[in-house]
Design a protein around this motif. Sequence first.
Motif, PDB file in Angstrom:
ATOM      1  N   VAL A 170       0.722  -1.279   0.088  1.00 34.31           N
ATOM      2  CA  VAL A 170      -0.029   0.109  -0.180  1.00 34.31           C
ATOM      3  C   VAL A 170       0.895   1.221  -0.140  1.00 34.31           C
ATOM      4  O   VAL A 170       1.974   1.164   0.767  1.00 34.31           O
ATOM      5  CB  VAL A 170      -0.970  -0.054   1.082  1.00 34.31           C
ATOM      6  CG1 VAL A 170      -1.966  -1.105   1.213  1.00 34.31           C
ATOM      7  CG2 VAL A 170      -0.125  -0.234   2.534  1.00 34.31           C
ATOM      8  N   THR A 171       0.669   2.203  -0.943  1.00 32.52           N
ATOM      9  CA  THR A 171       1.566   3.311  -1.094  1.00 32.52           C
ATOM     10  C   THR A 171       1.124   4.419   0.213  1.00 32.52           C
ATOM     11  O   THR A 171       0.301   4.178   0.844  1.00 32.52           O
ATOM     12  CB  THR A 171       1.271   4.141  -2.322  1.00 32.52           C
ATOM     13  OG1 THR A 171      -0.086   4.492  -2.257  1.00 32.52           O
ATOM     14  CG2 THR A 171       1.337   3.219  -3.453  1.00 32.52           C
ATOM     15  N   ARG A 215      10.722   0.538  -0.346  1.00 36.91           N
ATOM     16  CA  ARG A 215      11.473   1.666  -0.743  1.00 36.91           C
ATOM     17  C   ARG A 215      10.789   2.346  -1.932  1.00 36.91           C
ATOM     18  O   ARG A 215      10.715   1.609  -3.096  1.00 36.91           O
ATOM     19  CB  ARG A 215      12.861   1.496  -0.855  1.00 36.91           C
ATOM     20  CG  ARG A 215      13.660   2.849  -1.269  1.00 36.91           C
ATOM     21  CD  ARG A 215      15.243   2.557  -1.250  1.00 36.91           C
ATOM     22  NE  ARG A 215      15.656   1.461  -0.123  1.00 36.91           N
ATOM     23  CZ  ARG A 215      16.199   2.322   1.066  1.00 36.91           C
ATOM     24  NH1 ARG A 215      15.869   3.694   1.014  1.00 36.91           N
ATOM     25  NH2 ARG A 215      16.595   1.832   2.170  1.00 36.91           N
ATOM     26  N   GLY A 216      10.627   3.572  -2.082  1.00 34.90           N
ATOM     27  CA  GLY A 216       9.913   4.356  -3.186  1.00 34.90           C
ATOM     28  C   GLY A 216       8.369   4.222  -3.262  1.00 34.90           C
ATOM     29  O   GLY A 216       7.910   4.667  -4.203  1.00 34.90           O
TER      30      GLY A 216
END
Length: 225
Positions: A170-171, A215-216
């Motif tokens: 999930v962002t 990451r990112g």
Amino acid sequence: MKLLIVEDDIGISYIIARVMQDEGHKVTECHNGEEGLHHALYGEYDLIILDIMLPKVDGFTFIQELRKQRVDTPILCLTAKDGLNDRVKGLTIGADDYVVKPFEIPELIVRAKVLLRRNGKVNQEEQICYGPIAIQVRNRAITVAGEELTLTEKEYELLEYLLMNKEQIVTKEQIYNRIWGLDSEAGIGIVELYVHYLRKKLSSWHADQYIQTVRGLGYILRINK
């Protein structure tokens, strides 16, 4: 659970909102299709309760646009039209269920619960579990390895969201929109801060390691085996 109600009759919208809040859900109300579509496209909801006869953007157009954008949030339609053709059209273009006005509140509640369960949001006991972590949705009680865990409201919502999307990335944007909402004045950095808070409270059971940073992108709740 987080619900979006799109209903132009303010009285009906108010009643549905109060009932769903009593069931333990967080509710956002919109009174025209254009506003509702904006929230549905850019917010994070577990269920949309949608009137068909709406100003600005009607319910059928709302459903078509949402599905065209690949938003798969379940939709429970409300309509004064009890004709078979209208129901068939709504279901064909992407609605999940219908309630015909005037409806009984118990029926609305049951149909909403069925859609949430069908989409894996809660199980029959309204409990979400993963590894040693368990949440009782109705009273927001949390246990880890059978021991009680106390969280703030936002920490609870973060943990619940991660559990509902376990083993999926999930962002930060998804988390921010879901928990703080489009109208929040808090910056997106608040997400990282609350992940830190939640990890700290889970660390007594070494469960903090389950919340892994991608990451990112964002985060994933995953137990390494």
